[in-house]
Scaffold this motif. Structure first.
Motif, PDB file in Angstrom:
ATOM      1  N   ASP A  73       0.848  -1.192   0.000  1.00  0.00           N
ATOM      2  CA  ASP A  73       0.000   0.000   0.000  1.00  0.00           C
ATOM      3  C   ASP A  73       0.886   1.245   0.000  1.00  0.00           C
ATOM      4  OD1 ASP A  73      -1.946   1.920   0.253  1.00  0.00           O
ATOM      5  OD2 ASP A  73      -3.054   0.865   1.823  1.00  0.00           O
ATOM      6  N   GLN A  74       1.271   1.667  -1.182  1.00  0.00           N
ATOM      7  CA  GLN A  74       2.180   2.807  -1.295  1.00  0.00           C
ATOM      8  C   GLN A  74       1.535   4.115  -0.825  1.00  0.00           C
ATOM      9  OE1 GLN A  74       2.708   2.109  -5.464  1.00  0.00           O
ATOM     10  NE2 GLN A  74       4.711   1.168  -5.192  1.00  0.00           N
ATOM     11  N   GLU A  75       0.251   4.257  -1.101  1.00  0.00           N
ATOM     12  CA  GLU A  75      -0.440   5.483  -0.681  1.00  0.00           C
ATOM     13  C   GLU A  75      -0.478   5.600   0.839  1.00  0.00           C
ATOM     14  OE1 GLU A  75      -1.599   8.120  -2.228  1.00  0.00           O
ATOM     15  OE2 GLU A  75      -0.851   7.377  -4.148  1.00  0.00           O
ATOM     16  N   LYS A  76      -0.686   4.482   1.514  1.00  0.00           N
ATOM     17  CA  LYS A  76      -0.699   4.507   2.975  1.00  0.00           C
ATOM     18  C   LYS A  76       0.666   4.894   3.523  1.00  0.00           C
ATOM     19  CE  LYS A  76      -1.643   1.712   7.100  1.00  0.00           C
ATOM     20  NZ  LYS A  76      -0.382   2.140   7.754  1.00  0.00           N
ATOM     21  N   VAL A  77       1.720   4.366   2.899  1.00  0.00           N
ATOM     22  CA  VAL A  77       3.075   4.699   3.341  1.00  0.00           C
ATOM     23  C   VAL A  77       3.320   6.200   3.194  1.00  0.00           C
ATOM     24  CG1 VAL A  77       5.525   4.386   2.839  1.00  0.00           C
ATOM     25  CG2 VAL A  77       4.012   2.411   2.874  1.00  0.00           C
ATOM     26  N   ILE A  78       2.899   6.771   2.082  1.00  0.00           N
ATOM     27  CA  ILE A  78       3.082   8.215   1.878  1.00  0.00           C
ATOM     28  C   ILE A  78       2.293   9.001   2.913  1.00  0.00           C
ATOM     29  CG2 ILE A  78       2.595  10.141   0.306  1.00  0.00           C
ATOM     30  CD1 ILE A  78       3.302   8.341  -2.015  1.00  0.00           C
ATOM     31  N   ARG A  79       1.054   8.580   3.164  1.00  0.00           N
ATOM     32  CA  ARG A  79       0.236   9.280   4.174  1.00  0.00           C
ATOM     33  C   ARG A  79       0.895   9.216   5.548  1.00  0.00           C
ATOM     34  NH1 ARG A  79      -4.048   6.545   1.606  1.00  0.00           N
ATOM     35  NH2 ARG A  79      -4.184   5.089   3.368  1.00  0.00           N
ATOM     36  N   ASP A  80       1.422   8.044   5.901  1.00  0.00           N
ATOM     37  CA  ASP A  80       2.088   7.904   7.200  1.00  0.00           C
ATOM     38  C   ASP A  80       3.293   8.827   7.297  1.00  0.00           C
ATOM     39  OD1 ASP A  80       0.277   6.028   8.066  1.00  0.00           O
ATOM     40  OD2 ASP A  80       1.535   4.290   7.572  1.00  0.00           O
ATOM     41  N   ILE A  81       4.090   8.851   6.240  1.00  0.00           N
ATOM     42  CA  ILE A  81       5.289   9.691   6.263  1.00  0.00           C
ATOM     43  C   ILE A  81       4.920  11.168   6.380  1.00  0.00           C
ATOM     44  CG2 ILE A  81       7.269  10.469   4.887  1.00  0.00           C
ATOM     45  CD1 ILE A  81       7.457   7.602   3.795  1.00  0.00           C
ATOM     46  N   ILE A  82       3.887  11.596   5.685  1.00  0.00           N
ATOM     47  CA  ILE A  82       3.455  12.993   5.770  1.00  0.00           C
ATOM     48  C   ILE A  82       2.967  13.306   7.186  1.00  0.00           C
ATOM     49  CG2 ILE A  82       1.837  14.720   4.896  1.00  0.00           C
ATOM     50  CD1 ILE A  82       4.128  13.784   2.987  1.00  0.00           C
ATOM     51  N   ASN A  83       2.222  12.381   7.775  1.00  0.00           N
ATOM     52  CA  ASN A  83       1.768  12.584   9.158  1.00  0.00           C
ATOM     53  C   ASN A  83       2.949  12.672  10.116  1.00  0.00           C
ATOM     54  OD1 ASN A  83      -0.954  12.566   8.444  1.00  0.00           O
ATOM     55  ND2 ASN A  83      -1.170  10.354   8.755  1.00  0.00           N
ATOM     56  N   TRP A  84       3.938  11.814   9.899  1.00  0.00           N
ATOM     57  CA  TRP A  84       5.122  11.862  10.755  1.00  0.00           C
ATOM     58  C   TRP A  84       5.867  13.181  10.583  1.00  0.00           C
ATOM     59  CZ3 TRP A  84       6.956   6.395   8.847  1.00  0.00           C
ATOM     60  CH2 TRP A  84       6.110   5.422   9.383  1.00  0.00           C
ATOM     61  N   SER A  85       5.967  13.644   9.362  1.00  0.00           N
ATOM     62  CA  SER A  85       6.677  14.909   9.125  1.00  0.00           C
ATOM     63  C   SER A  85       5.957  16.083   9.788  1.00  0.00           C
ATOM     64  CB  SER A  85       6.831  15.154   7.623  1.00  0.00           C
ATOM     65  OG  SER A  85       5.581  15.412   7.018  1.00  0.00           O
ATOM     66  N   GLN A  86       4.636  16.061   9.761  1.00  0.00           N
ATOM     67  CA  GLN A  86       3.863  17.129  10.410  1.00  0.00           C
ATOM     68  C   GLN A  86       4.024  17.066  11.921  1.00  0.00           C
ATOM     69  OE1 GLN A  86       0.013  16.234   8.793  1.00  0.00           O
ATOM     70  NE2 GLN A  86       0.301  17.516   6.972  1.00  0.00           N
ATOM     71  N   THR A  87       4.011  15.852  12.464  1.00  0.00           N
ATOM     72  CA  THR A  87       4.207  15.687  13.910  1.00  0.00           C
ATOM     73  C   THR A  87       5.591  16.156  14.329  1.00  0.00           C
ATOM     74  OG1 THR A  87       2.698  13.784  13.965  1.00  0.00           O
ATOM     75  CG2 THR A  87       4.227  14.013  15.808  1.00  0.00           C
ATOM     76  N   ALA A  88       6.614  15.740  13.552  1.00  0.00           N
ATOM     77  CA  ALA A  88       7.987  16.136  13.873  1.00  0.00           C
ATOM     78  C   ALA A  88       8.159  17.647  13.770  1.00  0.00           C
ATOM     79  CB  ALA A  88       8.959  15.427  12.926  1.00  0.00           C
ATOM     80  N   ARG A  89       7.472  18.268  12.833  1.00  0.00           N
ATOM     81  CA  ARG A  89       7.588  19.720  12.642  1.00  0.00           C
ATOM     82  C   ARG A  89       6.956  20.468  13.829  1.00  0.00           C
ATOM     83  NH1 ARG A  89       8.997  22.402   8.096  1.00  0.00           N
ATOM     84  NH2 ARG A  89       8.291  24.548   7.824  1.00  0.00           N
ATOM     85  N   ARG A  90       5.863  19.896  14.356  1.00  0.00           N
ATOM     86  CA  ARG A  90       5.173  20.552  15.471  1.00  0.00           C
ATOM     87  C   ARG A  90       5.839  20.272  16.821  1.00  0.00           C
ATOM     88  NH1 ARG A  90       0.523  18.318  13.015  1.00  0.00           N
ATOM     89  NH2 ARG A  90       0.568  16.738  14.671  1.00  0.00           N
ATOM     90  N   SER A  91       6.176  18.986  17.029  1.00  0.00           N
ATOM     91  CA  SER A  91       6.582  18.582  18.384  1.00  0.00           C
ATOM     92  C   SER A  91       7.987  17.995  18.475  1.00  0.00           C
ATOM     93  CB  SER A  91       5.577  17.548  18.920  1.00  0.00           C
ATOM     94  OG  SER A  91       4.248  18.011  18.792  1.00  0.00           O
ATOM     95  N   GLY A  92       8.701  17.899  17.377  1.00  0.00           N
ATOM     96  CA  GLY A  92      10.052  17.347  17.403  1.00  0.00           C
ATOM     97  C   GLY A  92      10.063  15.853  17.100  1.00  0.00           C
ATOM     98  N   LEU A  93      11.244  15.338  16.823  1.00  0.00           N
ATOM     99  CA  LEU A  93      11.389  13.940  16.418  1.00  0.00           C
ATOM    100  C   LEU A  93      10.993  12.956  17.519  1.00  0.00           C
ATOM    101  CD1 LEU A  93      14.774  14.088  14.454  1.00  0.00           C
ATOM    102  CD2 LEU A  93      12.462  13.973  13.509  1.00  0.00           C
ATOM    103  N   LEU A  94      11.213  13.324  18.783  1.00  0.00           N
ATOM    104  CA  LEU A  94      10.887  12.418  19.873  1.00  0.00           C
ATOM    105  C   LEU A  94       9.393  12.114  19.938  1.00  0.00           C
ATOM    106  CD1 LEU A  94      13.198  13.679  22.771  1.00  0.00           C
ATOM    107  CD2 LEU A  94      13.395  11.551  21.467  1.00  0.00           C
ATOM    108  N   ALA A  95       8.575  13.001  19.377  1.00  0.00           N
ATOM    109  CA  ALA A  95       7.124  12.779  19.390  1.00  0.00           C
ATOM    110  C   ALA A  95       6.728  11.592  18.512  1.00  0.00           C
ATOM    111  CB  ALA A  95       6.407  14.047  18.919  1.00  0.00           C
ATOM    112  N   LEU A  96       7.645  11.133  17.662  1.00  0.00           N
ATOM    113  CA  LEU A  96       7.349  10.003  16.777  1.00  0.00           C
ATOM    114  C   LEU A  96       7.576   8.650  17.447  1.00  0.00           C
ATOM    115  CD1 LEU A  96       9.056  11.276  13.493  1.00  0.00           C
ATOM    116  CD2 LEU A  96       6.631  11.371  14.073  1.00  0.00           C
TER     117      LEU A  96
END
Length: 249
Positions: A73-96
């Motif tokens: 599921d390539q689309e799911k992988v892209i969605r997950d990565i985008i969500n992770w990038s948004q989380t990291a941008r807001r709260s830092g890498l440790l939030a992942l």
């Protein structure tokens, strides 16, 4: 379920049997247990001899991919990565860190753990590319047993033909036994060439394509996580990943 594989196999067998019937031959004449044992048994033995136990067992298990390919599921992988990038941008890498345990894929779990641990982007890419290379090598070695089978089967067919002719020569004085020997000789050749070109070689090619898709998905994960480690904008990451997906599609 990969319906095209089923259609292809049925279509190939039907074409051969229909051609035999149209020529006035009996379909039953193509059923020869002796020829089958020589060609298929010899081919399996040769493939086992050239392979390690792990390669052989893994390759046999991968045969089901021809009919039930792995779900990527390539689309799911892209969605997950985008969500992770948004989380990291807001709260830092440790939030992942909370996302690591939810990953079923060991490769993604390891890469995400390295990202959370603050691994340098270049190091993250280098380590995970080695993982990809090892994964691809192991998969290709396993899938190669079918390519090898496609090489050995025609030779085993020739061997069956020679053995059949030997049987014919030994029984020249008894005409009642000549037909069986000649049948084994020709049917063994049919089995060897047919199984190689209708089954083994096409299976090997399909498995290689599926392995390439698996590798591309892992490379997609690495591209995304390295981009997150570099602090890139989520929209830019998404654009890059979709471009990567289109290039490797």
């Amino acid at each position: 379920m990969d319906k095209i594989s089923i259609i292809a196999i049925i279509g190939g067998l039907t074409a051969i049997l229909a051609g035999q019937a149209l020529e006035g031959g009996h379909i039953g004449s193509l059923v020869q247990l002796t020829a089958f044992m020589i060609v298929i048994g010899g081919t399996i033995s040769a493939v086992m001899l050239q392979s390690t136990p792990r390669q052989f067992v893994t390759g046999v298990k991968m045969a089901k991919w021809v009919f039930v390919p792995p779900q990527l599921d390539q689309e799911k992988v892209i969605r997950d990565i985008i969500n992770w990038s948004q989380t990291a941008r807001r709260s830092g890498l440790l939030a992942l860190e909370n996302n690591i345990g939810a990953q079923k894929d060991p490769f993604t779990r390891k890469a995400l753990q390295m990202l959370v641990d603050g691994t340098e982007p270049a190091t993250l890419r280098s380590v995970m590319e080695v993982e990809i290379s090892m994964f691809e090598h192991a998969r290709k070695q396993a899938a190669r047993i079918w390519e090898s089978a496609g090489g050995y089967a025609p030779t085993m067919g020739i061997l069956g033909a020679v053995l059949g002719l030997i049987h014919v020569m030994e029984n020249l004085a008894d005409p009642t036994k000549l037909g069986a020997g000649i049948a084994v000789a020709f049917v063994a050749t049919v089995y060897g060439v047919g199984s190689a070109n209708l089954l083994f070689l096409p299976m090997a090619s399909k498995l290689k394509h599926l392995i390439a898709s698996e590798v591309a998905l892992k490379e997609l994960v690495v591209e995304g996580l390295v981009a997150i480690a570099n602090g890139e904008n989520p929209r830019i990451i998404e654009s890059r990943l979709r471009g990567f997906l289109a290039m490797h599609g």
